[in-house]
Design a protein around this motif. Structure first.
Motif, PDB file in Angstrom:
ATOM      1  N   GLN A  38       0.833  -1.189   0.000  1.00 61.18           N
ATOM      2  CA  GLN A  38       0.000   0.000   0.000  1.00 61.18           C
ATOM      3  C   GLN A  38       0.874   1.248   0.000  1.00 61.18           C
ATOM      4  OE1 GLN A  38      -2.899  -0.098   3.157  1.00 61.18           O
ATOM      5  NE2 GLN A  38      -3.276  -2.297   2.914  1.00 61.18           N
ATOM      6  N   GLU A  39       0.266   2.368  -0.308  1.00 60.34           N
ATOM      7  CA  GLU A  39       0.988   3.629  -0.281  1.00 60.34           C
ATOM      8  C   GLU A  39       1.480   3.910   1.134  1.00 60.34           C
ATOM      9  OE1 GLU A  39      -2.245   7.079   0.117  1.00 60.34           O
ATOM     10  OE2 GLU A  39      -2.617   5.787  -1.619  1.00 60.34           O
ATOM     11  N   GLY A  40       2.692   4.437   1.238  1.00 53.66           N
ATOM     12  CA  GLY A  40       3.285   4.698   2.541  1.00 53.66           C
ATOM     13  C   GLY A  40       4.085   3.536   3.094  1.00 53.66           C
ATOM     14  N   ASP A  41       3.948   2.355   2.505  1.00 51.09           N
ATOM     15  CA  ASP A  41       4.728   1.204   2.966  1.00 51.09           C
ATOM     16  C   ASP A  41       6.215   1.435   2.693  1.00 51.09           C
ATOM     17  OD1 ASP A  41       2.357   0.072   3.627  1.00 51.09           O
ATOM     18  OD2 ASP A  41       2.488  -1.627   2.250  1.00 51.09           O
ATOM     19  N   VAL A  42       7.030   0.889   3.581  1.00 47.64           N
ATOM     20  CA  VAL A  42       8.477   0.946   3.395  1.00 47.64           C
ATOM     21  C   VAL A  42       8.981  -0.466   3.111  1.00 47.64           C
ATOM     22  CG1 VAL A  42      10.703   1.510   4.441  1.00 47.64           C
ATOM     23  CG2 VAL A  42       8.715   2.960   4.895  1.00 47.64           C
ATOM     24  N   LEU A  43       9.623  -0.633   1.971  1.00 51.02           N
ATOM     25  CA  LEU A  43      10.126  -1.936   1.549  1.00 51.02           C
ATOM     26  C   LEU A  43      11.650  -1.906   1.502  1.00 51.02           C
ATOM     27  CD1 LEU A  43       7.732  -2.460  -1.504  1.00 51.02           C
ATOM     28  CD2 LEU A  43       7.377  -3.262   0.846  1.00 51.02           C
ATOM     29  N   GLU A  44      12.247  -2.917   2.074  1.00 48.42           N
ATOM     30  CA  GLU A  44      13.698  -3.073   1.953  1.00 48.42           C
ATOM     31  C   GLU A  44      13.960  -4.063   0.815  1.00 48.42           C
ATOM     32  OE1 GLU A  44      17.623  -3.932   4.732  1.00 48.42           O
ATOM     33  OE2 GLU A  44      15.701  -4.827   5.283  1.00 48.42           O
ATOM     34  N   ILE A  45      14.639  -3.591  -0.221  1.00 47.57           N
ATOM     35  CA  ILE A  45      14.870  -4.406  -1.410  1.00 47.57           C
ATOM     36  C   ILE A  45      16.370  -4.496  -1.673  1.00 47.57           C
ATOM     37  CG2 ILE A  45      14.356  -4.711  -3.860  1.00 47.57           C
ATOM     38  CD1 ILE A  45      11.901  -2.956  -3.471  1.00 47.57           C
ATOM     39  N   THR A  46      16.861  -5.721  -1.708  1.00 51.80           N
ATOM     40  CA  THR A  46      18.284  -5.960  -1.954  1.00 51.80           C
ATOM     41  C   THR A  46      18.449  -6.801  -3.211  1.00 51.80           C
ATOM     42  OG1 THR A  46      18.722  -5.937   0.427  1.00 51.80           O
ATOM     43  CG2 THR A  46      20.425  -6.868  -0.984  1.00 51.80           C
ATOM     44  N   VAL A  47      19.381  -6.395  -4.064  1.00 53.07           N
ATOM     45  CA  VAL A  47      19.656  -7.112  -5.317  1.00 53.07           C
ATOM     46  C   VAL A  47      21.075  -7.670  -5.262  1.00 53.07           C
ATOM     47  CG1 VAL A  47      19.857  -6.937  -7.822  1.00 53.07           C
ATOM     48  CG2 VAL A  47      18.094  -5.622  -6.608  1.00 53.07           C
ATOM     49  N   THR A  48      21.202  -8.955  -5.503  1.00 50.60           N
ATOM     50  CA  THR A  48      22.513  -9.596  -5.597  1.00 50.60           C
ATOM     51  C   THR A  48      22.592 -10.361  -6.918  1.00 50.60           C
ATOM     52  OG1 THR A  48      21.732 -11.568  -4.411  1.00 50.60           O
ATOM     53  CG2 THR A  48      22.760  -9.825  -3.102  1.00 50.60           C
ATOM     54  N   ALA A  49      23.796 -10.674  -7.322  1.00 47.75           N
ATOM     55  CA  ALA A  49      24.011 -11.419  -8.564  1.00 47.75           C
ATOM     56  C   ALA A  49      25.364 -12.099  -8.495  1.00 47.75           C
ATOM     57  CB  ALA A  49      23.927 -10.477  -9.766  1.00 47.75           C
ATOM     58  N   LEU A  50      25.664 -12.920  -9.499  1.00 49.20           N
ATOM     59  CA  LEU A  50      26.959 -13.603  -9.541  1.00 49.20           C
ATOM     60  C   LEU A  50      28.092 -12.590  -9.600  1.00 49.20           C
ATOM     61  CD1 LEU A  50      26.115 -16.499 -12.056  1.00 49.20           C
ATOM     62  CD2 LEU A  50      26.346 -16.634  -9.565  1.00 49.20           C
ATOM     63  N   ASP A  51      27.848 -11.502 -10.287  1.00 47.78           N
ATOM     64  CA  ASP A  51      28.837 -10.422 -10.380  1.00 47.78           C
ATOM     65  C   ASP A  51      28.420  -9.321  -9.405  1.00 47.78           C
ATOM     66  OD1 ASP A  51      30.548  -8.358 -11.002  1.00 47.78           O
ATOM     67  OD2 ASP A  51      30.355  -8.585 -13.169  1.00 47.78           O
ATOM     68  N   ASP A  52      29.072  -9.268  -8.243  1.00 50.85           N
ATOM     69  CA  ASP A  52      28.718  -8.282  -7.222  1.00 50.85           C
ATOM     70  C   ASP A  52      28.865  -6.859  -7.729  1.00 50.85           C
ATOM     71  OD1 ASP A  52      28.172 -10.278  -5.437  1.00 50.85           O
ATOM     72  OD2 ASP A  52      30.151 -10.247  -4.481  1.00 50.85           O
ATOM     73  N   LEU A  53      29.879  -6.612  -8.508  1.00 49.39           N
ATOM     74  CA  LEU A  53      30.122  -5.264  -9.022  1.00 49.39           C
ATOM     75  C   LEU A  53      28.984  -4.814  -9.938  1.00 49.39           C
ATOM     76  CD1 LEU A  53      32.112  -2.912  -9.030  1.00 49.39           C
ATOM     77  CD2 LEU A  53      33.216  -3.955 -11.034  1.00 49.39           C
ATOM     78  N   ALA A  54      28.477  -5.738 -10.742  1.00 46.62           N
ATOM     79  CA  ALA A  54      27.390  -5.405 -11.657  1.00 46.62           C
ATOM     80  C   ALA A  54      26.086  -5.129 -10.916  1.00 46.62           C
ATOM     81  CB  ALA A  54      27.197  -6.538 -12.655  1.00 46.62           C
ATOM     82  N   ALA A  55      25.926  -5.720  -9.731  1.00 48.65           N
ATOM     83  CA  ALA A  55      24.691  -5.550  -8.964  1.00 48.65           C
ATOM     84  C   ALA A  55      24.660  -4.268  -8.145  1.00 48.65           C
ATOM     85  CB  ALA A  55      24.490  -6.749  -8.034  1.00 48.65           C
ATOM     86  N   LYS A  56      25.831  -3.651  -7.939  1.00 45.61           N
ATOM     87  CA  LYS A  56      25.912  -2.464  -7.075  1.00 45.61           C
ATOM     88  C   LYS A  56      25.027  -1.309  -7.529  1.00 45.61           C
ATOM     89  CE  LYS A  56      30.303  -3.004  -4.638  1.00 45.61           C
ATOM     90  NZ  LYS A  56      31.639  -2.417  -4.366  1.00 45.61           N
ATOM     91  N   PRO A  57      24.945  -1.001  -8.817  1.00 42.24           N
ATOM     92  CA  PRO A  57      24.101   0.130  -9.234  1.00 42.24           C
ATOM     93  C   PRO A  57      22.631  -0.039  -8.888  1.00 42.24           C
ATOM     94  CG  PRO A  57      25.607  -0.492 -10.989  1.00 42.24           C
ATOM     95  CD  PRO A  57      25.685  -1.563  -9.960  1.00 42.24           C
ATOM     96  N   PHE A  58      22.199  -1.264  -8.569  1.00 40.08           N
ATOM     97  CA  PHE A  58      20.797  -1.532  -8.268  1.00 40.08           C
ATOM     98  C   PHE A  58      20.528  -1.564  -6.753  1.00 40.08           C
ATOM     99  CE2 PHE A  58      21.866  -3.398 -12.348  1.00 40.08           C
ATOM    100  CZ  PHE A  58      20.887  -2.855 -13.166  1.00 40.08           C
ATOM    101  N   ASN A  59      21.538  -1.170  -5.986  1.00 40.51           N
ATOM    102  CA  ASN A  59      21.383  -1.086  -4.533  1.00 40.51           C
ATOM    103  C   ASN A  59      21.739   0.325  -4.079  1.00 40.51           C
ATOM    104  OD1 ASN A  59      20.902  -4.012  -3.430  1.00 40.51           O
ATOM    105  ND2 ASN A  59      22.510  -4.227  -4.964  1.00 40.51           N
ATOM    106  N   LYS A  60      20.888   0.925  -3.276  1.00 38.31           N
ATOM    107  CA  LYS A  60      21.163   2.271  -2.786  1.00 38.31           C
ATOM    108  C   LYS A  60      22.235   2.211  -1.701  1.00 38.31           C
ATOM    109  CE  LYS A  60      17.038   3.313  -1.476  1.00 38.31           C
ATOM    110  NZ  LYS A  60      15.870   4.085  -1.043  1.00 38.31           N
ATOM    111  N   THR A  61      23.020   3.233  -1.640  1.00 40.66           N
ATOM    112  CA  THR A  61      24.062   3.310  -0.614  1.00 40.66           C
ATOM    113  C   THR A  61      23.652   4.221   0.528  1.00 40.66           C
ATOM    114  OG1 THR A  61      25.145   5.078  -1.858  1.00 40.66           O
ATOM    115  CG2 THR A  61      25.900   2.826  -2.241  1.00 40.66           C
ATOM    116  N   THR A  62      22.913   5.282   0.242  1.00 42.54           N
ATOM    117  CA  THR A  62      22.448   6.196   1.297  1.00 42.54           C
ATOM    118  C   THR A  62      21.244   6.968   0.782  1.00 42.54           C
ATOM    119  OG1 THR A  62      22.994   8.052   2.731  1.00 42.54           O
ATOM    120  CG2 THR A  62      24.021   8.047   0.565  1.00 42.54           C
ATOM    121  N   MET A  63      20.369   7.327   1.724  1.00 46.06           N
ATOM    122  CA  MET A  63      19.224   8.162   1.374  1.00 46.06           C
ATOM    123  C   MET A  63      19.237   9.460   2.150  1.00 46.06           C
ATOM    124  SD  MET A  63      17.261   7.001  -0.979  1.00 46.06           S
ATOM    125  CE  MET A  63      15.716   7.823  -0.695  1.00 46.06           C
ATOM    126  N   GLN A  64      20.288   9.703   2.947  1.00 49.09           N
ATOM    127  CA  GLN A  64      20.384  10.936   3.721  1.00 49.09           C
ATOM    128  C   GLN A  64      20.858  12.063   2.820  1.00 49.09           C
ATOM    129  OE1 GLN A  64      19.300  11.537   6.582  1.00 49.09           O
ATOM    130  NE2 GLN A  64      18.864   9.518   7.399  1.00 49.09           N
TER     131      GLN A  64
END
Length: 262
Positions: A46-72
């Motif tokens: 629903q709207e307002g929900d907070v979801l933690e989403i993590t993406v991994t792959a065989l190539d860790d370096l390739a998966a990094k752009p799909f994971n946030k590092t900070t939101m501050q």
């Protein structure tokens, strides 16, 4: 005449001391039928929900752009907005039902289950990654429990698979005076755009078959007090006052008749 007065007193005492019924959960059960538990279909996002989403792959370096590092991040006015006060890899669903995902952009997820959103992300990520693995966690699963319970209020569930009994446990269970046959579940309906109220009877074992056995995000569970507590709490209840007045008149007349016939 004394016997009539005695019988009247016994009737009054019996009426006022009526025993509490349905004190035991799921006490009413037809044991000739197999009790099967309701199917858990997952939370609807629903709207307002907070979801933690993590993406991994065989190539860790390739998966990094799909994971946030900070939101501050600081806005133009120098203030960190509430939408930015999120942990790493946490996404808040907007009022329009979207999450803003790195590289992939806006993804509509309102009313999806976690599995449906995972499938959507998997499909999109396969354009960039080999064998991506998506992990989704619902961070802020909140419900409200009100009424005749020991600890009413808004509760955060440590688990997403929450049934009505687990919800009551979060509130310290119901008081002895609670009506276990008439719980009210208030749930917002996307189809009607309104809150809909459902009645639950947890004294029946068939409650585990109910489509409302499992709670959803932002559900409100109201536990109604039994009739005796409602009357006791209503000190200004006109019906109660009238009953007491009538009883006083009747007892007065009986006393008068007894005195005259002596």
């Amino acid at each position: 005449m004394k016997s009539y007065f005695f019988l009247l007193a016994i009737f009054f005492l019996a009426f006022s001391c009526k025993p509490k019924k349905n004190m035991i959960y799921m006490s009413n059960n037809n044991f000739e039928q197999e009790v099967s538990q309701a199917r858990y279909e997952g939370l609807r996002i629903q709207e307002g929900d907070v979801l933690e989403i993590t993406v991994t792959a065989l190539d860790d370096l390739a998966a990094k752009p799909f994971n946030k590092t900070t939101m501050q991040q600081t806005g133009e006015d120098g203030v960190v907005s509430s939408s930015m006060k999120l942990g790493n890899n946490e996404y808040q669903v907007t009022s329009e039902g979207y999450i803003i995902f790195p590289v992939l952009g806006s993804i509509y997820c309102k009313n999806m289950t976690k599995q449906q959103l995972k499938t959507e992300l998997d499909t999109r990520l396969k354009q960039y990654l080999l064998d991506p693995v998506v992990t989704i966690t619902h961070v802020n699963f909140n419900i409200s429990i009100l009424g005749d319970v020991r600890e009413p209020g808004q509760k955060s569930s440590p688990t997403e698979r929450l049934n009505v009994f687990q919800a009551l446990a979060l509130a310290g269970d119901m008081n002895d005076s609670a009506n276990r046959t008439n719980l009210k579940l208030i749930r917002y309906s996307e189809e009607t755009g309104k809150d809909i109220t459902y009645t639950l009877d947890i004294s029946e074992a068939s409650i585990v078959n109910s489509p409302y056995y499992y709670l959803q995000q932002n559900d409100i569970l109201y536990v109604e007090p039994d009739r005796n507590k409602q009357i006791a709490a209503s000190t200004t209840n006109p019906n109660r006052a009238l009953f007491v007045q009538i009883l006083g008149v009747v007892l007065g007349l009986v006393t008068f008749v007894i005195a005259v016939t002596k």
